[in-house]
Design a protein around this motif. Structure first.
Motif, PDB file in Angstrom:
ATOM      1  N   VAL A   6       0.840  -1.204   0.000  1.00 40.96           N
ATOM      2  CA  VAL A   6       0.000   0.000   0.000  1.00 40.96           C
ATOM      3  C   VAL A   6       0.868   1.244   0.000  1.00 40.96           C
ATOM      4  O   VAL A   6       0.631   2.189  -0.772  1.00 40.96           O
ATOM      5  CB  VAL A   6      -0.962  -0.014   1.207  1.00 40.96           C
ATOM      6  N   MET A   7       1.869   1.271   0.860  1.00 37.91           N
ATOM      7  CA  MET A   7       2.753   2.439   0.919  1.00 37.91           C
ATOM      8  C   MET A   7       3.542   2.610  -0.378  1.00 37.91           C
ATOM      9  O   MET A   7       3.769   3.720  -0.830  1.00 37.91           O
ATOM     10  CB  MET A   7       3.700   2.322   2.118  1.00 37.91           C
ATOM     11  N   ARG A   8       3.959   1.517  -0.966  1.00 41.76           N
ATOM     12  CA  ARG A   8       4.703   1.566  -2.218  1.00 41.76           C
ATOM     13  C   ARG A   8       3.833   2.117  -3.346  1.00 41.76           C
ATOM     14  O   ARG A   8       4.271   2.942  -4.144  1.00 41.76           O
ATOM     15  CB  ARG A   8       5.222   0.162  -2.561  1.00 41.76           C
ATOM     16  N   GLU A   9       2.602   1.674  -3.409  1.00 44.60           N
ATOM     17  CA  GLU A   9       1.681   2.171  -4.434  1.00 44.60           C
ATOM     18  C   GLU A   9       1.406   3.666  -4.232  1.00 44.60           C
ATOM     19  O   GLU A   9       1.367   4.432  -5.186  1.00 44.60           O
ATOM     20  CB  GLU A   9       0.383   1.379  -4.374  1.00 44.60           C
ATOM     21  N   PHE A  10       1.222   4.079  -2.977  1.00 48.10           N
ATOM     22  CA  PHE A  10       0.992   5.491  -2.677  1.00 48.10           C
ATOM     23  C   PHE A  10       2.198   6.339  -3.067  1.00 48.10           C
ATOM     24  O   PHE A  10       2.064   7.395  -3.683  1.00 48.10           O
ATOM     25  CB  PHE A  10       0.695   5.664  -1.181  1.00 48.10           C
ATOM     26  N   ALA A  11       3.396   5.876  -2.744  1.00 46.53           N
ATOM     27  CA  ALA A  11       4.613   6.626  -3.047  1.00 46.53           C
ATOM     28  C   ALA A  11       4.850   6.702  -4.546  1.00 46.53           C
ATOM     29  O   ALA A  11       5.331   7.723  -5.052  1.00 46.53           O
ATOM     30  CB  ALA A  11       5.814   5.982  -2.360  1.00 46.53           C
ATOM     31  N   ASP A  12       4.517   5.661  -5.266  1.00 43.75           N
ATOM     32  CA  ASP A  12       4.726   5.643  -6.713  1.00 43.75           C
ATOM     33  C   ASP A  12       3.757   6.553  -7.454  1.00 43.75           C
ATOM     34  O   ASP A  12       4.070   7.022  -8.548  1.00 43.75           O
ATOM     35  CB  ASP A  12       4.579   4.220  -7.259  1.00 43.75           C
ATOM     36  N   SER A  13       2.602   6.815  -6.905  1.00 42.38           N
ATOM     37  CA  SER A  13       1.608   7.580  -7.651  1.00 42.38           C
ATOM     38  C   SER A  13       1.349   8.953  -7.031  1.00 42.38           C
ATOM     39  O   SER A  13       1.778   9.979  -7.560  1.00 42.38           O
ATOM     40  CB  SER A  13       0.312   6.788  -7.755  1.00 42.38           C
ATOM     41  N   TRP A  14       0.676   8.992  -5.903  1.00 42.87           N
ATOM     42  CA  TRP A  14       0.236  10.266  -5.336  1.00 42.87           C
ATOM     43  C   TRP A  14       1.369  11.091  -4.735  1.00 42.87           C
ATOM     44  O   TRP A  14       1.377  12.318  -4.858  1.00 42.87           O
ATOM     45  CB  TRP A  14      -0.838  10.018  -4.285  1.00 42.87           C
ATOM     46  N   MET A  15       2.319  10.446  -4.107  1.00 43.03           N
ATOM     47  CA  MET A  15       3.419  11.210  -3.513  1.00 43.03           C
ATOM     48  C   MET A  15       4.290  11.820  -4.602  1.00 43.03           C
ATOM     49  O   MET A  15       4.765  12.943  -4.465  1.00 43.03           O
ATOM     50  CB  MET A  15       4.249  10.336  -2.575  1.00 43.03           C
ATOM     51  N   LEU A  16       4.488  11.100  -5.688  1.00 43.06           N
ATOM     52  CA  LEU A  16       5.233  11.654  -6.812  1.00 43.06           C
ATOM     53  C   LEU A  16       4.521  12.881  -7.368  1.00 43.06           C
ATOM     54  O   LEU A  16       5.154  13.903  -7.636  1.00 43.06           O
ATOM     55  CB  LEU A  16       5.410  10.600  -7.908  1.00 43.06           C
ATOM     56  N   LEU A  17       3.233  12.802  -7.503  1.00 40.72           N
ATOM     57  CA  LEU A  17       2.452  13.940  -7.977  1.00 40.72           C
ATOM     58  C   LEU A  17       2.538  15.112  -6.995  1.00 40.72           C
ATOM     59  O   LEU A  17       2.752  16.263  -7.399  1.00 40.72           O
ATOM     60  CB  LEU A  17       0.999  13.537  -8.186  1.00 40.72           C
ATOM     61  N   ALA A  18       2.415  14.830  -5.701  1.00 39.62           N
ATOM     62  CA  ALA A  18       2.464  15.885  -4.683  1.00 39.62           C
ATOM     63  C   ALA A  18       3.831  16.568  -4.666  1.00 39.62           C
ATOM     64  O   ALA A  18       3.914  17.805  -4.591  1.00 39.62           O
ATOM     65  CB  ALA A  18       2.142  15.304  -3.311  1.00 39.62           C
ATOM     66  N   LEU A  19       4.896  15.809  -4.730  1.00 33.90           N
ATOM     67  CA  LEU A  19       6.234  16.402  -4.712  1.00 33.90           C
ATOM     68  C   LEU A  19       6.530  17.175  -5.991  1.00 33.90           C
ATOM     69  O   LEU A  19       7.220  18.205  -5.961  1.00 33.90           O
ATOM     70  CB  LEU A  19       7.285  15.328  -4.469  1.00 33.90           C
ATOM     71  N   THR A  20       5.999  16.717  -7.114  1.00 32.02           N
ATOM     72  CA  THR A  20       6.168  17.449  -8.368  1.00 32.02           C
ATOM     73  C   THR A  20       5.441  18.788  -8.315  1.00 32.02           C
ATOM     74  O   THR A  20       5.986  19.821  -8.714  1.00 32.02           O
ATOM     75  CB  THR A  20       5.662  16.614  -9.556  1.00 32.02           C
ATOM     76  N   VAL A  21       4.227  18.784  -7.804  1.00 38.79           N
ATOM     77  CA  VAL A  21       3.475  20.033  -7.652  1.00 38.79           C
ATOM     78  C   VAL A  21       4.181  20.964  -6.676  1.00 38.79           C
ATOM     79  O   VAL A  21       4.280  22.182  -6.922  1.00 38.79           O
ATOM     80  CB  VAL A  21       2.029  19.739  -7.202  1.00 38.79           C
ATOM     81  N   PHE A  22       4.707  20.436  -5.583  1.00 37.16           N
ATOM     82  CA  PHE A  22       5.451  21.248  -4.624  1.00 37.16           C
ATOM     83  C   PHE A  22       6.683  21.867  -5.275  1.00 37.16           C
ATOM     84  O   PHE A  22       6.959  23.057  -5.107  1.00 37.16           O
ATOM     85  CB  PHE A  22       5.861  20.389  -3.418  1.00 37.16           C
ATOM     86  N   PHE A  23       7.435  21.086  -6.027  1.00 34.71           N
ATOM     87  CA  PHE A  23       8.637  21.578  -6.704  1.00 34.71           C
ATOM     88  C   PHE A  23       8.297  22.690  -7.688  1.00 34.71           C
ATOM     89  O   PHE A  23       8.949  23.740  -7.703  1.00 34.71           O
ATOM     90  CB  PHE A  23       9.338  20.421  -7.428  1.00 34.71           C
ATOM     91  N   VAL A  24       7.276  22.489  -8.497  1.00 38.07           N
ATOM     92  CA  VAL A  24       6.865  23.517  -9.460  1.00 38.07           C
ATOM     93  C   VAL A  24       6.398  24.764  -8.717  1.00 38.07           C
ATOM     94  O   VAL A  24       6.705  25.898  -9.122  1.00 38.07           O
ATOM     95  CB  VAL A  24       5.778  22.967 -10.407  1.00 38.07           C
ATOM     96  N   GLY A  25       5.693  24.599  -7.605  1.00 34.63           N
ATOM     97  CA  GLY A  25       5.244  25.744  -6.815  1.00 34.63           C
ATOM     98  C   GLY A  25       6.398  26.547  -6.248  1.00 34.63           C
ATOM     99  O   GLY A  25       6.368  27.786  -6.251  1.00 34.63           O
ATOM    100  N   VAL A  26       7.429  25.885  -5.766  1.00 24.79           N
ATOM    101  CA  VAL A  26       8.604  26.582  -5.228  1.00 24.79           C
ATOM    102  C   VAL A  26       9.325  27.353  -6.338  1.00 24.79           C
ATOM    103  O   VAL A  26       9.737  28.504  -6.142  1.00 24.79           O
ATOM    104  CB  VAL A  26       9.562  25.583  -4.532  1.00 24.79           C
ATOM    105  N   ILE A  27       9.458  26.756  -7.507  1.00 26.96           N
ATOM    106  CA  ILE A  27      10.107  27.435  -8.630  1.00 26.96           C
ATOM    107  C   ILE A  27       9.302  28.654  -9.058  1.00 26.96           C
ATOM    108  O   ILE A  27       9.862  29.740  -9.271  1.00 26.96           O
ATOM    109  CB  ILE A  27      10.298  26.460  -9.822  1.00 26.96           C
ATOM    110  N   VAL A  28       7.997  28.510  -9.155  1.00 28.79           N
ATOM    111  CA  VAL A  28       7.144  29.654  -9.532  1.00 28.79           C
ATOM    112  C   VAL A  28       7.227  30.744  -8.478  1.00 28.79           C
ATOM    113  O   VAL A  28       7.317  31.937  -8.806  1.00 28.79           O
ATOM    114  CB  VAL A  28       5.685  29.190  -9.746  1.00 28.79           C
ATOM    115  N   TRP A  29       7.239  30.370  -7.193  1.00 24.87           N
ATOM    116  CA  TRP A  29       7.322  31.362  -6.121  1.00 24.87           C
ATOM    117  C   TRP A  29       8.662  32.110  -6.165  1.00 24.87           C
ATOM    118  O   TRP A  29       8.711  33.317  -5.978  1.00 24.87           O
ATOM    119  CB  TRP A  29       7.142  30.685  -4.767  1.00 24.87           C
ATOM    120  N   ALA A  30       9.735  31.389  -6.424  1.00 23.81           N
ATOM    121  CA  ALA A  30      11.057  32.028  -6.451  1.00 23.81           C
ATOM    122  C   ALA A  30      11.222  32.946  -7.650  1.00 23.81           C
ATOM    123  O   ALA A  30      11.926  33.950  -7.572  1.00 23.81           O
ATOM    124  CB  ALA A  30      12.143  30.954  -6.460  1.00 23.81           C
TER     125      ALA A  30
END
Length: 68
Positions: A6-30
């Motif tokens: 379950v944790m592996r499936e979550f990390a492979d899909s939703w966490m990757l999406l969340a971290l990608t959105v966070f990264f793009v948000g930090v770049i846009v903010w900077a």
């Protein structure tokens, strides 16, 4: 399903999406349009007191300067 799967499936899909959105948000903010002045001010911090060392905020001098 065990916990690992379950944790592996979550990390492979939703966490990757969340971290990608966070990264793009930090770049846009900077790189936002209003941040140029802030970045310029931060970059010039080492050059603010070229003529003399910075004093304390309350205007006091250190002991060594007071004796001379």
């Amino acid at each position: 399903m065990d916990t690992y799967s379950v944790m592996r499936e979550f990390a492979d899909s939703w966490m990757l999406l969340a971290l990608t959105v966070f990264f793009v948000g930090v770049i846009v903010w900077a790189l936002r349009p209003g941040s140029a002045k802030e970045h310029r001010d931060t970059a010039n911090i080492p050059f603010r007191h070229e003529d003399k060392p910075a004093g304390t905020e309350d205007g006091a001098t250190c002991r060594k300067e007071a004796r001379t």
